[in-house]
Design an enzyme around this catalytic site. Structure first.
Site, PDB file in Angstrom:
ATOM      1  N   GLU A 203       9.497 -14.679 -10.717  1.00  0.00           N
ATOM      2  CA  GLU A 203       8.941 -13.352 -10.207  1.00  0.00           C
ATOM      3  C   GLU A 203       8.456 -12.745 -11.323  1.00  0.00           C
ATOM      4  O   GLU A 203       7.142 -12.414 -11.260  1.00  0.00           O
ATOM      5  CB  GLU A 203      10.086 -12.361  -9.437  1.00  0.00           C
ATOM      6  CG  GLU A 203       9.606 -11.567  -8.871  1.00  0.00           C
ATOM      7  CD  GLU A 203      10.753 -10.770  -8.229  1.00  0.00           C
ATOM      8  OE1 GLU A 203      11.812 -10.981  -8.760  1.00  0.00           O
ATOM      9  OE2 GLU A 203      10.559 -10.028  -7.407  1.00  0.00           O
TER      10      GLU A 203
ATOM     11  N   ARG B 238       5.336   0.118  -6.037  1.00  0.00           N
ATOM     12  CA  ARG B 238       5.214  -0.626  -4.937  1.00  0.00           C
ATOM     13  C   ARG B 238       4.177  -1.785  -4.964  1.00  0.00           C
ATOM     14  O   ARG B 238       4.235  -2.799  -4.240  1.00  0.00           O
ATOM     15  CB  ARG B 238       4.830   0.219  -3.795  1.00  0.00           C
ATOM     16  CG  ARG B 238       5.860   1.177  -3.249  1.00  0.00           C
ATOM     17  CD  ARG B 238       5.027   2.335  -2.460  1.00  0.00           C
ATOM     18  NE  ARG B 238       4.832   1.725  -1.049  1.00  0.00           N
ATOM     19  CZ  ARG B 238       5.509   1.888  -0.034  1.00  0.00           C
ATOM     20  NH1 ARG B 238       6.775   2.677  -0.022  1.00  0.00           N
ATOM     21  NH2 ARG B 238       5.147   1.393   1.099  1.00  0.00           N
TER      22      ARG B 238
ATOM     23  N   ASN C 252      -1.712   2.083   6.150  1.00  0.00           N
ATOM     24  CA  ASN C 252      -0.894   0.848   5.387  1.00  0.00           C
ATOM     25  C   ASN C 252      -0.514  -0.109   6.678  1.00  0.00           C
ATOM     26  O   ASN C 252      -0.479   0.364   7.731  1.00  0.00           O
ATOM     27  CB  ASN C 252       0.404   1.335   5.136  1.00  0.00           C
ATOM     28  CG  ASN C 252       0.418   2.276   3.783  1.00  0.00           C
ATOM     29  OD1 ASN C 252      -0.587   2.216   2.928  1.00  0.00           O
ATOM     30  ND2 ASN C 252       1.501   2.745   3.314  1.00  0.00           N
ATOM     31  N   GLY C 253      -0.378  -1.396   6.568  1.00  0.00           N
ATOM     32  CA  GLY C 253      -0.152  -2.381   7.593  1.00  0.00           C
ATOM     33  C   GLY C 253      -1.264  -3.223   7.919  1.00  0.00           C
ATOM     34  O   GLY C 253      -2.325  -3.181   7.032  1.00  0.00           O
TER      35      GLY C 253
ATOM     36  N   CYS D 209       0.739  -1.054  -0.014  1.00  0.00           N
ATOM     37  CA  CYS D 209       0.147   0.110   0.081  1.00  0.00           C
ATOM     38  C   CYS D 209       0.681   1.380  -0.001  1.00  0.00           C
ATOM     39  O   CYS D 209       1.689   1.232   0.511  1.00  0.00           O
ATOM     40  CB  CYS D 209      -0.739  -0.065   1.235  1.00  0.00           C
ATOM     41  SG  CYS D 209      -1.817  -1.333   1.525  1.00  0.00           S
TER      42      CYS D 209
ATOM     43  N   HIS E 136      21.222 -36.087  -5.780  1.00  0.00           N
ATOM     44  CA  HIS E 136      20.916 -36.452  -4.836  1.00  0.00           C
ATOM     45  C   HIS E 136      19.383 -36.147  -4.861  1.00  0.00           C
ATOM     46  O   HIS E 136      18.545 -36.160  -3.771  1.00  0.00           O
ATOM     47  CB  HIS E 136      21.265 -35.572  -3.604  1.00  0.00           C
ATOM     48  CG  HIS E 136      22.649 -35.961  -3.041  1.00  0.00           C
ATOM     49  ND1 HIS E 136      23.217 -37.100  -2.680  1.00  0.00           N
ATOM     50  CD2 HIS E 136      23.839 -35.169  -3.397  1.00  0.00           C
ATOM     51  CE1 HIS E 136      24.475 -37.310  -2.568  1.00  0.00           C
ATOM     52  NE2 HIS E 136      24.884 -35.833  -3.215  1.00  0.00           N
TER      53      HIS E 136
ATOM     54  N   GLU F 210      19.276 -16.473  -7.366  1.00  0.00           N
ATOM     55  CA  GLU F 210      18.713 -15.273  -7.748  1.00  0.00           C
ATOM     56  C   GLU F 210      18.176 -15.369  -9.145  1.00  0.00           C
ATOM     57  O   GLU F 210      17.111 -14.836  -9.452  1.00  0.00           O
ATOM     58  CB  GLU F 210      19.735 -14.301  -7.490  1.00  0.00           C
ATOM     59  CG  GLU F 210      19.727 -12.511  -8.070  1.00  0.00           C
ATOM     60  CD  GLU F 210      18.228 -12.148  -7.414  1.00  0.00           C
ATOM     61  OE1 GLU F 210      17.753 -12.741  -6.515  1.00  0.00           O
ATOM     62  OE2 GLU F 210      17.779 -11.166  -7.758  1.00  0.00           O
TER      63      GLU F 210
ATOM     64  N   LYS G 118      14.285 -14.465 -10.108  1.00  0.00           N
ATOM     65  CA  LYS G 118      13.879 -13.494 -11.172  1.00  0.00           C
ATOM     66  C   LYS G 118      13.103 -14.019 -12.274  1.00  0.00           C
ATOM     67  O   LYS G 118      11.708 -13.453 -12.319  1.00  0.00           O
ATOM     68  CB  LYS G 118      15.125 -13.094 -11.843  1.00  0.00           C
ATOM     69  CG  LYS G 118      15.841 -11.813 -11.362  1.00  0.00           C
ATOM     70  CD  LYS G 118      15.494 -10.432 -10.978  1.00  0.00           C
ATOM     71  CE  LYS G 118      14.938 -10.380  -9.702  1.00  0.00           C
ATOM     72  NZ  LYS G 118      15.688  -9.953  -8.588  1.00  0.00           N
TER      73      LYS G 118
ATOM     74  N   TRP H 130      -3.085  -2.659  -1.529  1.00  0.00           N
ATOM     75  CA  TRP H 130      -2.296  -3.966  -1.742  1.00  0.00           C
ATOM     76  C   TRP H 130      -3.187  -5.142  -0.973  1.00  0.00           C
ATOM     77  O   TRP H 130      -2.902  -5.004   0.237  1.00  0.00           O
ATOM     78  CB  TRP H 130      -1.227  -4.093  -1.582  1.00  0.00           C
ATOM     79  CG  TRP H 130      -0.480  -5.722  -2.024  1.00  0.00           C
ATOM     80  CD1 TRP H 130      -0.161  -5.700  -3.286  1.00  0.00           C
ATOM     81  CD2 TRP H 130      -0.022  -6.451  -1.315  1.00  0.00           C
ATOM     82  NE1 TRP H 130       0.605  -6.808  -3.661  1.00  0.00           N
ATOM     83  CE2 TRP H 130       0.570  -7.602  -2.215  1.00  0.00           C
ATOM     84  CE3 TRP H 130      -0.099  -6.719   0.065  1.00  0.00           C
ATOM     85  CZ2 TRP H 130       1.002  -8.839  -1.925  1.00  0.00           C
ATOM     86  CZ3 TRP H 130       0.454  -8.126   0.460  1.00  0.00           C
ATOM     87  CH2 TRP H 130       0.863  -8.764  -0.325  1.00  0.00           C
TER      88      TRP H 130
ATOM     89  N   LYS I 214       6.971  -4.227  -4.020  1.00  0.00           N
ATOM     90  CA  LYS I 214       8.019  -3.445  -3.853  1.00  0.00           C
ATOM     91  C   LYS I 214       8.680  -3.629  -2.579  1.00  0.00           C
ATOM     92  O   LYS I 214       9.693  -4.078  -2.263  1.00  0.00           O
ATOM     93  CB  LYS I 214       8.213  -2.292  -4.496  1.00  0.00           C
ATOM     94  CG  LYS I 214       9.581  -1.722  -4.717  1.00  0.00           C
ATOM     95  CD  LYS I 214      10.726  -2.712  -5.642  1.00  0.00           C
ATOM     96  CE  LYS I 214      12.036  -2.358  -5.486  1.00  0.00           C
ATOM     97  NZ  LYS I 214      12.812  -3.226  -6.055  1.00  0.00           N
TER      98      LYS I 214
HETATM   99  C1  AGP Z   1      13.326  -8.945  -5.432  1.00  0.00           C
HETATM  100  O1  AGP Z   1      13.245  -9.136  -6.744  1.00  0.00           O
HETATM  101  C2  AGP Z   1      12.092  -9.217  -4.698  1.00  0.00           C
HETATM  102  N1  AGP Z   1      11.098  -8.221  -5.021  1.00  0.00           N
HETATM  103  C3  AGP Z   1      12.212  -9.485  -3.383  1.00  0.00           C
HETATM  104  O2  AGP Z   1      12.380 -10.780  -3.174  1.00  0.00           O
HETATM  105  C4  AGP Z   1      12.795  -8.353  -2.395  1.00  0.00           C
HETATM  106  O3  AGP Z   1      14.201  -8.727  -2.599  1.00  0.00           O
HETATM  107  C5  AGP Z   1      12.613  -8.684  -0.871  1.00  0.00           C
HETATM  108  O4  AGP Z   1      11.080  -8.570  -0.770  1.00  0.00           O
HETATM  109  C6  AGP Z   1      13.392  -7.775   0.066  1.00  0.00           C
HETATM  110  O5  AGP Z   1      13.196  -6.711   0.102  1.00  0.00           O
HETATM  111  P1  AGP Z   1      14.126  -5.532   0.368  1.00  0.00           P
HETATM  112  O6  AGP Z   1      15.499  -6.094  -0.138  1.00  0.00           O
HETATM  113  O7  AGP Z   1      13.640  -4.244   0.145  1.00  0.00           O
HETATM  114  O8  AGP Z   1      14.232  -6.084   2.017  1.00  0.00           O
END
Ligand code: AGP
Length: 610
Positions: A490, A27, A100-101, A2, A506, A483, A487, A75, A605
């Site tokens: 995601e 976000r 927010n929260g 949010c 394994h 990573e 990506k 959100w 975000k």
């Molecule tokens: C990364 O591509 C993601 N969107 C997500 O994993 C992100 O890295 C994670 O939410 C942590 O966020 P931060 O680095 O702002 O703490």
């Protein structure tokens, strides 16, 4: 997650609010709304499901205007995305609230308020705040007092802004667990959940601290701490460009941010590393003394930031001779852990507001960690403010939900931290110089790697009809494989997993067939021969491989393998260098699949809720 924007001004604030929401779109959200107190004291609201553009269209058809207003991108947590559930929420047509929260005791409060005659029109937890303020106002002499009484009854996390149409000169804001920043203008003041929203109107900001409640009017901001005592929260000038929110010539923020990496790394190194000399003040006051006394490092992070911490473990143990653990913040915060003597907690975060990471830092301080360092991309964020030391990555604003430049600059910060700690733990001077030299070559190396984009774009075609993918790496490339997998899932929604290549036999080998593309990261290092054996294991089972290999590692394309030659680089910076081809691969696959690259479904975000 949010987003909040609010303004108290003499001019009409509707455009400021909508532009603020547009700048918070990155976000992640599913609906948006705005409430404004008009010059004749009417409370006017417009809400829409979907993008801010839908809200803009609605406001073009039926404009609302006034000098005091709040706006929100939601959100969904409690209740589906709908106009009823979108904020601002109203009570009796007089009180408007954005939040927010998550209010954890919303059920109990809802029942209490229903018994008092309040009717709920949404399924949200937020609506309880709205009616509670209205109720408390009946026995309070000001909106400020009513909000102060209200927040005492809330359990959970909130960053909230409250307006009363009968008092259009003020708005009341409160923070606990979800960040809020006050923006100072000339004869007008603002509130937002992120400075990005307010950059077109001000550069002067102060951050609310946990438990703060503030009254914002055009000419004055009064802040009260959790005990109701008046306090000062220092205002500082933000050094962020107004244009940080623009895509420029790029189709997506993610692509722009991927291409910005040579510059962000250059900026992150600048002034920190002169030749081979590390400027220790970069980490903050007393850093040298703290690093001298560190015998153990515990790294805490989430998502992509967690992967950079995993790389750092290899560096700290191998190069600095200091033991290191790395754990996901949401796990660390809910278990009893052993704290070795002289331990430093290191939190990694792009945003500095990730709820789990922040909670883990707070817990670490309680259970006996002797020092804390945060590596972060947002100055003034909660993690930075609550840590003894901080290293600011200078990636610039990262808008794409998929983290790119924040990750690579975190790795730069972690390598500098390894140098700073290693210096006190017997790292030979020649090794220190060699690491520093490698870091200096990094920006140019990243520029070279980006020239691989056209070949990677061609490769992406092969993935468009696939449902799964495996990523393999060894040593400090294992987290890079993780990573790469994150990506891909995601932004292209392809299920992807990463394995340390030695683990294949394994279990995961059972998955190998022509439908399972296998992506391998293969720099020329001590493990290259071992990795080649793992590649043979896949080949023998009919797997199709895509290998990002050092030019000198002698991989050749054939029927079972497509090789992309990556320019040779020093071992130590290879995890950073090999990240970029994987970012590009996921980007081009997502383009072919037509997904929303910058705001992938269901994601946000800055994850400011648990
Ligand atoms: C990364 O591509 C993601 N969107 C997500 O994993 C992100 O890295 C994670 O939410 C942590 O966020 P931060 O680095 O702002 O703490």
């Amino acid at each position: 997650m949010c987003g909040i924007v609010g303004a108290v001004a003499q001019r009409d604030v509707s455009e400021i609010l909508v532009e603020g929401l547009r700048r918070l779109e990155y976000r992640g959200y599913d609906s948006a709304g705005v409430a404004i107190i008009s010059n004749d004291n009417e409370l006017l609201t417009t809400k829409r499901v979907g993008k801010v553009q839908e809200l803009t269209k609605a406001l073009e058809l039926n404009p609302i205007s006034g000098g005091t207003g709040i706006a929100h991108t939601r959100w969904a947590t409690h209740g589906v995305p709908s106009e009823e559930n979108a904020h601002p929420h109203l009570s009796n047509g007089t009180i408007a609230v954005v939040h927010n929260g998550i209010i954890e005791n919303h059920d109990e409060l809802r029942k209490k308020l229903q018994a008092l005659g309040y009717e709920f029109v949404s399924q949200t937890d937020t609506e309880v705040i709205t009616h509670l303020v209205h109720h408390e106002l009946k026995t309070s002499d000001s909106l400020l007092a009513a909000v102060q009484k209200t927040v005492k009854q809330l359990e959970g996390a909130y960053g909230t802004v409250v307006m009363d149409k009968r008092d259009k000169d003020n708005m009341i804001v409160a923070r606990s667990g979800s960040p809020l920043v006050i923006g100072y203008g000339l004869g007008e003041n603002f509130i937002a959940s992120d400075i990005m929203a307010l950059l077109p109107v001000t550069r002067k900001f102060s951050y609310l601290e946990e438990g703060d409640v503030a009254q914002i009017s055009r000419f004055e901001v009064k802040v009260y701490n959790t005990y109701g005592e008046p306090v000062e929260r220092e205002a500082t000038e933000a050094n962020v460009s107004h244009d940080s929110g623009d895509k420029g010539e790029y189709r997506h923020y993610m692509l722009k941010e991927t291409y910005e990496q040579p510059t962000s790394v250059r900026n992150t190194l600048e002034g920190r590393l002169s030749g081979t000399e590390l400027n220790i003040d970069t980490f903050g006051h007393g850093a040298d003394e703290i690093f001298k006394n560190v015998d153990h490092v515990q790294i805490i992070a989430c998502g992509t930031s967690y992967h950079s911490g995993m790389v750092a473990r290899y560096w700290l143990e191998e190069l600095a001779g200091v033991s290191c653990n790395i754990e996901i913040a949401s796990e660390f915060r809910y278990r009893k852990s052993f704290v070795p003597k002289n331990s430093m907690i290191v939190t990694l975060s792009q945003s500095g507001e990730t709820a789990d990471t922040l909670a883990a830092l707070r817990l670490a301080k309680e259970i006996g960690y002797t020092s804390s360092l945060s590596i972060c991309n947002v100055p003034g964020s909660s993690l930075v403010r609550e840590s003894d030391l901080s290293f600011m990555t200078k990636a610039g604003a990262e808008i794409g939900v998929a983290s790119t430049k924040a990750f690579t600059t975190q790795l730069v910060g972690l390598l500098m931290m390894t140098l700073a700690i290693g210096k006190h733990h017997g790292m030979p001077i020649e090794q220190q110089q060699s690491i520093a030299n490698s870091l200096q070559t990094l920006p140019n190396k990243l520029e070279e790697v980006l020239t691989l984009a056209p070949s990677i774009e061609d490769l992406a075609e092969d993935f468009a009809d696939k449902h799964h993918a495996l990523f393999l790496g060894r040593g400090d490339q294992y987290p890079i494989a993780m990573e790469g997998a994150l990506k891909l899932k995601e932004i292209s929604y392809i299920h992807a997993e990463a394995y340390a290549a030695g683990e294949l036999k394994h279990g995961p080998l059972a998955l190998i067939d022509a439908e399972m593309p296998v992506i391998v990261v293969a720099p020329k290092n001590d493990l290259i021969e071992k990795l080649k054996s793992n590649v043979e294991e896949v080949r023998a089972r009919g797997g199709l491989m895509y290998v990002f290999a050092d030019v000198d590692a002698h991989f050749e394309s054939d029927d079972t393998m497509k090789v992309i030659n990556v320019p040779h680089c020093d071992d130590i910076i290879a995890p950073i260098v090999y990240t970029l081809p994987l970012q590009l691969l996921s980007y081009y696959v997502a383009i072919i699949k037509g997904t929303d690259v910058d705001q992938p479904r269901n994601l946000a975000k800055s994850v400011t809720v648990e």
